[in-house]
Scaffold this motif. Structure first.
Motif, PDB file in Angstrom:
ATOM      1  N   TYR A   6       0.857  -1.176   0.000  1.00  0.00           N
ATOM      2  CA  TYR A   6       0.000   0.000   0.000  1.00  0.00           C
ATOM      3  C   TYR A   6       0.894   1.227   0.000  1.00  0.00           C
ATOM      4  O   TYR A   6       1.790   1.351   0.833  1.00  0.00           O
ATOM      5  N   MET A  52       1.191   5.557  -0.421  1.00  0.00           N
ATOM      6  CA  MET A  52       0.471   6.804  -0.261  1.00  0.00           C
ATOM      7  C   MET A  52       1.392   7.999  -0.454  1.00  0.00           C
ATOM      8  O   MET A  52       2.609   7.887  -0.272  1.00  0.00           O
ATOM      9  N   TYR A  65       1.462  11.969   0.965  1.00  0.00           N
ATOM     10  CA  TYR A  65       0.899  12.980   1.841  1.00  0.00           C
ATOM     11  C   TYR A  65       1.516  14.326   1.487  1.00  0.00           C
ATOM     12  O   TYR A  65       2.685  14.413   1.116  1.00  0.00           O
ATOM     13  N   GLN A 122       2.246  18.149   3.100  1.00  0.00           N
ATOM     14  CA  GLN A 122       2.330  18.860   4.377  1.00  0.00           C
ATOM     15  C   GLN A 122       2.720  20.309   4.136  1.00  0.00           C
ATOM     16  O   GLN A 122       3.841  20.597   3.692  1.00  0.00           O
ATOM     17  N   LYS A 134       1.848  22.668   9.494  1.00  0.00           N
ATOM     18  CA  LYS A 134       0.572  21.943   9.507  1.00  0.00           C
ATOM     19  C   LYS A 134       0.857  20.447   9.577  1.00  0.00           C
ATOM     20  O   LYS A 134       1.989  20.008   9.367  1.00  0.00           O
ATOM     21  N   GLY A 135      -0.197  19.665   9.861  1.00  0.00           N
ATOM     22  CA  GLY A 135      -0.056  18.226   9.807  1.00  0.00           C
ATOM     23  C   GLY A 135      -0.166  17.716   8.380  1.00  0.00           C
ATOM     24  O   GLY A 135      -0.744  18.372   7.516  1.00  0.00           O
ATOM     25  N   PRO A 136       0.395  16.541   8.088  1.00  0.00           N
ATOM     26  CA  PRO A 136       0.269  15.971   6.738  1.00  0.00           C
ATOM     27  C   PRO A 136      -1.194  15.642   6.416  1.00  0.00           C
ATOM     28  O   PRO A 136      -1.982  15.330   7.311  1.00  0.00           O
ATOM     29  N   LEU A 151      -3.545  13.337   3.434  1.00  0.00           N
ATOM     30  CA  LEU A 151      -3.441  12.332   2.379  1.00  0.00           C
ATOM     31  C   LEU A 151      -3.807  12.945   1.025  1.00  0.00           C
ATOM     32  O   LEU A 151      -4.844  13.578   0.875  1.00  0.00           O
ATOM     33  N   TYR A 160      -3.513   7.584  -2.916  1.00  0.00           N
ATOM     34  CA  TYR A 160      -3.334   6.242  -2.354  1.00  0.00           C
ATOM     35  C   TYR A 160      -3.444   5.222  -3.480  1.00  0.00           C
ATOM     36  O   TYR A 160      -4.373   5.281  -4.280  1.00  0.00           O
ATOM     37  N   LEU A 207       5.404  13.838   1.317  1.00  0.00           N
ATOM     38  CA  LEU A 207       5.928  12.647   1.988  1.00  0.00           C
ATOM     39  C   LEU A 207       5.321  11.401   1.355  1.00  0.00           C
ATOM     40  O   LEU A 207       4.095  11.322   1.214  1.00  0.00           O
ATOM     41  N   ARG A 221       3.054   0.651   3.505  1.00  0.00           N
ATOM     42  CA  ARG A 221       2.951  -0.382   4.525  1.00  0.00           C
ATOM     43  C   ARG A 221       2.734  -1.731   3.867  1.00  0.00           C
ATOM     44  O   ARG A 221       2.353  -1.818   2.699  1.00  0.00           O
ATOM     45  N   LEU A 224       2.173   2.952   9.083  1.00  0.00           N
ATOM     46  CA  LEU A 224       2.865   3.412   7.881  1.00  0.00           C
ATOM     47  C   LEU A 224       4.341   3.682   8.161  1.00  0.00           C
ATOM     48  O   LEU A 224       4.703   4.097   9.260  1.00  0.00           O
ATOM     49  N   PHE A 243       7.118   6.206   6.676  1.00  0.00           N
ATOM     50  CA  PHE A 243       7.182   7.429   5.881  1.00  0.00           C
ATOM     51  C   PHE A 243       8.585   7.675   5.341  1.00  0.00           C
ATOM     52  O   PHE A 243       9.580   7.341   5.988  1.00  0.00           O
TER      53      PHE A 243
END
Lengths: 114, 111
Positions: free
Chosen positions: B32, B34, B36, B38, B42-44, B46, B49, B88, B92, B99, B101
Motif C-alpha cells: 500500500y 500513499m 501525503y 504537508q 501543519k499536519g500531513p 493524504l 493512495y 511525503l 505499509r 505506515l 514514511f
C-alpha cells in the motif's frame, strides 16, 4: 467536524521536567496514532491504538515515553523526564476504521526542551 | 539504510512546470502506497493512495508504483504556487497497519 485536536500547540520546558501532550481524535474514529517529526529523522511512528488498546509501541524511544488512551475521545503522550533530544513536532492522527488507509493528522505540538 | 528513501530537495520549479517526486524502498512486502502533502506548520494530509503496482490519476496528480523496481512516483502537472509544500511518501505491508514514511521532499513553485 473539528478535526483532530492537539494541545498544547507549543511547549517550551526545561530538561528534566515532565511533559504531557494531549490529543482528541475525530469522533467515531477507532484508531489513533502518535508520531514524532524532526529534520534529521523525518516522521516516525511512536505508538498506535485500535479501540483504545495499544497495538504497536515499537517506536516508543525508551521508558521515558508513555502513552495512554483511557477512552475513545482522548489520548496522552507523556515524557518524563524530558531531554533536549526530545525536541520535535509531535503529531496525533486518527483513522476511522482499521481497514481504511486515510489518517487524519492534527496540527501538531511543537516541543522545545532546553 | 532506511526502509524508505526520499530526496529531501528543496525542489524549485516555475509555475506550470511538471513536477516529479520519487521514493525508493527496500521492503518487498510493502503493498500500500500513499503520498501525503504537508504545508508549513501543519499536519500531513493524504493526497493519493494506490494499492500494489500501477498508476492512479486524480486531477493534476498522478501516482505511479513500480514494485519490480521498488520505486514510486508522484507527478504534478501544471504546478501552482499553492502546491508549494513538503511531499511525503508512505507505505505499509498487508500485515502491519502502521505506515513507514519517507523523509519528505520540499517543493517550491515559483509564480
Amino acid at each position: 467536524d473539528a478535526g483532530v485536536i492537539q494541545s498544547p500547540r507549543h511547549e517550551v520546558t526545561e530538561m528534566g521536567q515532565e511533559v504531557t501532550l494531549r490529543c482528541k481524535p475525530i469522533s467515531g474514529h477507532n484508531s489513533l496514532f502518535w508520531y514524532r517529526q524532526t529534520m534529521m529523522r523525518g516522521l516516525e511512528l511512536l505508538i498506535y491504538f485500535n479501540n483504545n488498546v495499544p497495538i504497536d509501541d515499537s517506536g516508543m524511544p525508551e521508558d521515558r515515553f508513555s502513552a495512554k488512551m483511557p477512552n475513545a475521545s482522548f489520548s496522552t503522550l507523556k515524557i518524563q523526564p524530558s531531554e533536549p533530544r526530545d525536541s520535535a513536532v509531535y503529531f496525533c492522527a486518527s483513522r476511522r476504521r482499521p481497514l481504511e488507509e486515510t489518517q487524519y493528522f492534527g496540527p501538531g505540538t511543537r516541543l522545545l526542551v532546553l | 539504510q532506511k526502509e524508505v528513501e526520499q530526496d529531501p530537495g528543496p525542489l524549485s520549479v516555475p509555475e506550470g512546470a511538471i513536477v516529479s517526486l520519487n521514493c525508493t524502498y527496500s521492503n518487498s512486502a510493502f503493498q500500500y502506497f500513499m503520498w501525503y502533502r504537508q504545508y508549513s506548520r501543519k499536519g500531513p494530509e493524504l493526497l493519493m493512495y494506490t494499492y500494489s503496482s500501477g498508476n492512479k490519476e486524480d486531477g493534476r496528480f498522478t501516482a505511479q508504483v513500480d514494485k519490480s523496481s521498488k520505486y514510486i512516483s508522484l507527478f504534478i502537472r501544471d504546478s501552482q504556487p499553492s502546491d508549494s509544500a513538503t511531499y511525503l511518501c508512505a507505505m505499509r505491508d498487508t500485515g502491519r497497519r502502521a505506515l513507514t514514511f519517507g523523509s519528505g521532499t520540499r517543493l517550491q513553485v515559483q509564480p
